[in-house]
Scaffold this motif. Structure first.
Motif, PDB file in Angstrom:
ATOM      1  N   ASN A  87       6.962  -5.681 -15.992  1.00 47.84           N
ATOM      2  CA  ASN A  87       7.495  -4.567 -15.208  1.00 47.84           C
ATOM      3  C   ASN A  87       6.736  -4.315 -13.910  1.00 47.84           C
ATOM      4  O   ASN A  87       7.050  -3.366 -13.194  1.00 47.84           O
ATOM      5  N   LEU A  88       5.735  -5.152 -13.619  1.00 45.11           N
ATOM      6  CA  LEU A  88       4.875  -4.921 -12.457  1.00 45.11           C
ATOM      7  C   LEU A  88       5.670  -4.638 -11.194  1.00 45.11           C
ATOM      8  O   LEU A  88       5.425  -3.642 -10.493  1.00 45.11           O
ATOM      9  N   GLU A  89       6.641  -5.494 -10.871  1.00 48.57           N
ATOM     10  CA  GLU A  89       7.369  -5.369  -9.607  1.00 48.57           C
ATOM     11  C   GLU A  89       8.713  -4.657  -9.748  1.00 48.57           C
ATOM     12  O   GLU A  89       9.410  -4.466  -8.754  1.00 48.57           O
ATOM     13  N   LYS A  90       9.068  -4.269 -10.974  1.00 48.56           N
ATOM     14  CA  LYS A  90      10.357  -3.619 -11.175  1.00 48.56           C
ATOM     15  C   LYS A  90      10.288  -2.162 -10.734  1.00 48.56           C
ATOM     16  O   LYS A  90       9.225  -1.529 -10.799  1.00 48.56           O
ATOM     17  N   PRO A  91      11.414  -1.608 -10.273  1.00 48.06           N
ATOM     18  CA  PRO A  91      11.432  -0.183  -9.907  1.00 48.06           C
ATOM     19  C   PRO A  91      10.926   0.682 -11.053  1.00 48.06           C
ATOM     20  O   PRO A  91      11.305   0.469 -12.211  1.00 48.06           O
ATOM     21  N   TYR A  92      10.024   1.602 -10.741  1.00 51.22           N
ATOM     22  CA  TYR A  92       9.441   2.555 -11.679  1.00 51.22           C
ATOM     23  C   TYR A  92       8.540   1.880 -12.714  1.00 51.22           C
ATOM     24  O   TYR A  92       8.060   2.536 -13.633  1.00 51.22           O
ATOM     25  N   GLY A  93       8.274   0.591 -12.549  1.00 47.35           N
ATOM     26  CA  GLY A  93       7.467  -0.133 -13.529  1.00 47.35           C
ATOM     27  C   GLY A  93       5.987   0.134 -13.412  1.00 47.35           C
ATOM     28  O   GLY A  93       5.265   0.180 -14.411  1.00 47.35           O
ATOM     29  N   SER A  94       5.484   0.282 -12.193  1.00 43.81           N
ATOM     30  CA  SER A  94       4.071   0.578 -11.955  1.00 43.81           C
ATOM     31  C   SER A  94       3.962   1.977 -11.358  1.00 43.81           C
ATOM     32  O   SER A  94       4.740   2.346 -10.485  1.00 43.81           O
ATOM     33  N   ILE A  95       2.998   2.728 -11.837  1.00 46.46           N
ATOM     34  CA  ILE A  95       2.772   4.076 -11.318  1.00 46.46           C
ATOM     35  C   ILE A  95       1.420   4.107 -10.612  1.00 46.46           C
ATOM     36  O   ILE A  95       0.419   3.644 -11.156  1.00 46.46           O
ATOM     37  N   PHE A  96       1.419   4.628  -9.397  1.00 51.27           N
ATOM     38  CA  PHE A  96       0.182   4.787  -8.643  1.00 51.27           C
ATOM     39  C   PHE A  96      -0.131   6.272  -8.542  1.00 51.27           C
ATOM     40  O   PHE A  96       0.756   7.093  -8.277  1.00 51.27           O
ATOM     41  N   HIS A 132      -1.007  13.074  -6.729  1.00 60.46           N
ATOM     42  CA  HIS A 132       0.090  12.410  -6.021  1.00 60.46           C
ATOM     43  C   HIS A 132       0.513  11.209  -6.854  1.00 60.46           C
ATOM     44  O   HIS A 132      -0.283  10.309  -7.117  1.00 60.46           O
ATOM     45  N   ILE A 133       1.759  11.206  -7.275  1.00 57.51           N
ATOM     46  CA  ILE A 133       2.328  10.131  -8.089  1.00 57.51           C
ATOM     47  C   ILE A 133       3.352   9.392  -7.239  1.00 57.51           C
ATOM     48  O   ILE A 133       4.197  10.021  -6.598  1.00 57.51           O
ATOM     49  N   PHE A 134       3.268   8.066  -7.204  1.00 52.53           N
ATOM     50  CA  PHE A 134       4.335   7.340  -6.528  1.00 52.53           C
ATOM     51  C   PHE A 134       4.603   6.016  -7.219  1.00 52.53           C
ATOM     52  O   PHE A 134       3.725   5.417  -7.841  1.00 52.53           O
ATOM     53  N   THR A 135       5.858   5.585  -7.121  1.00 52.48           N
ATOM     54  CA  THR A 135       6.307   4.365  -7.777  1.00 52.48           C
ATOM     55  C   THR A 135       7.456   3.780  -6.964  1.00 52.48           C
ATOM     56  O   THR A 135       8.175   4.523  -6.284  1.00 52.48           O
ATOM     57  N   THR A 136       7.611   2.479  -6.989  1.00 55.88           N
ATOM     58  CA  THR A 136       8.665   1.851  -6.189  1.00 55.88           C
ATOM     59  C   THR A 136      10.041   2.275  -6.685  1.00 55.88           C
ATOM     60  O   THR A 136      10.272   2.435  -7.883  1.00 55.88           O
ATOM     61  N   LYS A 139      10.506  12.103 -16.465  1.00 55.16           N
ATOM     62  CA  LYS A 139      10.156  10.912 -17.250  1.00 55.16           C
ATOM     63  C   LYS A 139       8.778  10.385 -16.866  1.00 55.16           C
ATOM     64  O   LYS A 139       7.972  10.017 -17.731  1.00 55.16           O
ATOM     65  N   LEU A 140       8.504  10.341 -15.580  1.00 56.24           N
ATOM     66  CA  LEU A 140       7.211   9.847 -15.116  1.00 56.24           C
ATOM     67  C   LEU A 140       6.077  10.775 -15.549  1.00 56.24           C
ATOM     68  O   LEU A 140       5.009  10.323 -15.985  1.00 56.24           O
ATOM     69  N   ILE A 141       6.302  12.075 -15.404  1.00 55.96           N
ATOM     70  CA  ILE A 141       5.274  13.041 -15.788  1.00 55.96           C
ATOM     71  C   ILE A 141       5.034  12.994 -17.297  1.00 55.96           C
ATOM     72  O   ILE A 141       3.875  13.050 -17.763  1.00 55.96           O
ATOM     73  N   ASN A 142       6.096  12.863 -18.074  1.00 53.10           N
ATOM     74  CA  ASN A 142       5.938  12.735 -19.533  1.00 53.10           C
ATOM     75  C   ASN A 142       5.131  11.491 -19.883  1.00 53.10           C
ATOM     76  O   ASN A 142       4.297  11.511 -20.808  1.00 53.10           O
TER      77      ASN A 142
END
Length: 543
Positions: free
Chosen positions: A368-377, A397-401, A425-428
């Motif tokens: 999931n590295l390059e998939k949308p929402y796969g990696s969270i920074f 600050h949360i961001f993801t592709t 979903k990301l916060i959970n």
């Protein structure tokens, strides 16, 4: 054919004539502007928004000061030649207070693989070797190549690679370093890593390292780009400016005005004026027109050649560029203000080693590295600079592709609902994996989608730069600052050397030098210029 905008009267033109007009006030544009201004050029910067900085800007809400983009800042050291932000600020008499960051990034990866990239190189390498003892030799050799490239680049005076007097001068002074860079110019980090490393998980880690640099894996990341970041984080280190990332653009803008040049806000450039095949001015949405000897676009190549220039056919070099590169996906960003409860504060201290800012990088599955929402920074700049938030609060600050296609065609109601759903979903995910108690600590939340980035940053599809369509030949296909249209130059992340703070600042320095030569502020040899530009154009066709 390029659309030709009608110009104002000659009298009006003379009253607003500049040596250079720069469209956009991102770091690349501001570095180019200030570099030209200190050489004596009369410069006008046109900024669509109400403050400078673009994706290196800021905004304020409820006592919080949020960085628009990444909180990781390179180029602030006091040594070497790649401290380009320090140099750009010093050129206009500015100096900023910064806070050293002990860690560049703390990775949380699949299979409980966690590692911190420490500021001290040996500490980082020792930790990596402990995790992969059977690859110790390969690790040292791969990062050794990165240092070889970095040291060569860091030893050179950085100016335009399209200006032959400078280029030949550097070659005669530092032939070995120049040949080193020429050798690695068409190579990618992934190929070099595979020359020395076999462990698939370690290679996946190298992919994650490169993904932070370029939003693509190591096989698609030019080794020169990777080396700049992977080594400067140890050489000059990550240094966070007091007051936030936006202070950089504010300082550069002030320095520009102090030099007698201008920056105009709420100036929405809609078209570049072309006369006799040459860029001569810029038209704004309110009808105003400004004219200059040269026009520099800090917009993306797609915005420059698809919106600011209306045309039936792209110039040949732009056709090649758009065949070799596509728009990288944008980001979904979530800015949170947190009222820290005791349990959450302890967890942040544990993850960040008390005083360590990230960003954190988290992936649950290598696939999931390059998939949308796969990696969270994630970044928590208030760990270093508490002035960014009210007392007792932190910023996360949360961001993801995220591709813009996910957000198109929705009603306003559905769009807002989807923002909340994806953010939830990301916060959970973070509440469960890293920060228990995160949800209950939120006192402020703002969600930005690719449409937000497109609207406020004027970036086509919200993109943050080019992404190769296939495995590239390093940086060989990346265009430089000059274009096929006389008087028109580009600067920023869709020019050589690409994405990242150091890269766009380098682009600004190169652009200013080439423009200064073209308007008579630097030495120039027209015969050598023509020959070099033809050679560089030919080399790009090989990619």
């Amino acid at each position: 054919m390029l659309q030709i905008e009608s110009s104002s009267t000659e009298g009006d033109r003379n009253s607003s004539f500049y040596d250079a007009i720069i469209i956009g006030s991102g770091v690349g544009g501001l570095v180019a502007a200030t570099q030209l201004a200190v050489k004596g050029a009369k410069v006008l910067v046109l900024e669509k928004y109400v403050i400078p900085g673009g994706s290196s800007g800021f905004y304020q809400r409820d006592g919080f000061t949020f960085d628009v983009g990444s909180s990781v800042m390179f180029g602030f050291s006091d040594k070497g030649n790649l401290n380009l932000i320090t140099q750009a600020l010093a050129a206009v008499g500015c100096r900023m207070q910064v806070i050293p960051d002990p860690t560049t990034v703390h990775f949380h990866l699949p299979n409980d693989f966690s590692i911190q990239v420490h500021r001290e190189y040996n500490k980082f390498i020792s930790e990596l070797v402990r995790k992969f003892p059977h690859e110790s030799e390969g690790i040292l050799k791969f990062y050794g190549v990165c240092w070889k490239i970095f040291n060569a680049l860091n030893s050179l005076e950085l100016k335009s690679l399209e200006e032959p007097i400078y280029l030949f001068g550097q070659f005669f002074k530092k032939p070995r370093e120049c040949l080193t860079l020429a050798y690695y110019l068409p190579q990618n980090a992934g190929n070099i890593a595979r020359n020395y490393i076999k462990d698939p998980e370690l290679l996946s880690f190298i992919d994650a390292e490169c993904f932070i640099v370029s939003t693509v894996n190591a096989m698609q990341t030019p080794i020169i780009n990777a080396s700049m970041v992977m080594c400067d984080r140890h050489f000059g280190g990550i240094n966070y400016p007091v007051g936030g990332i936006g202070e950089i653009a504010k300082s550069l803008a002030k320095g520009l005005v102090d030099q007698g040049s201008e920056i105009l806000y709420k100036a929405n450039a809609t078209s570049i004026i072309i006369e006799d095949g040459k860029a001569v001015g810029v038209k704004l949405s309110d009808g105003r027109q400004f004219f200059a000897k040269t026009i520099i676009s800090n917009a993306t190549r797609w915005d420059t050649f698809g919106k600011l220039l209306k045309k039936e056919d792209l110039p040949e070099e732009e056709k090649r560029f758009q065949k070799a590169y596509v728009k990288a996906p944008s980001f979904l960003s979530i800015h949170l203000g947190l009222k820290l409860m005791f349990c959450l504060q302890i967890r942040i201290a544990t993850i960040l080693s008390s005083s360590v800012i990230s960003p954190l990088s988290m992936q649950d599955d290598w696939e999931n590295l390059e998939k949308p929402y796969g990696s969270i920074f994630l970044s928590i700049p208030t760990v270093l600079d508490k002035s960014l938030a009210p007392e007792g609060n932190h910023i996360l600050h949360i961001f993801t592709t995220s591709p813009i296609g996910d957000w198109e065609g929705l009603s306003r109601k559905d769009y807002e609902a989807k923002k909340e759903l994806v953010a939830e979903k990301l916060i959970n995910r973070l509440d469960k994996k890293l920060f228990p108690g995160l949800k209950s600590s939120i006192v402020f939340k703002e969600v930005g989608t690719p449409k937000t980035h497109r609207r406020y940053l004027a970036r086509d599809s919200g993109t943050y730069g080019p992404m190769p369509c296939r495995t590239p030949k390093g940086l060989l296909a990346m265009p430089f600052n000059t274009t096929a249209i006389g008087g028109l130059y580009c600067v920023g992340d869709s020019c050589f050397p690409g994405q990242g703070v150091i890269a766009v600042a380098f682009s600004g320095v190169m652009c200013a030098h080439r423009v200064a030569a073209d308007i008579g502020l630097e030495k120039k040899n027209p015969v050598l210029d023509t020959a070099l530009l033809r050679v560089l154009g030919w080399l790009r066709t090989l990619a």
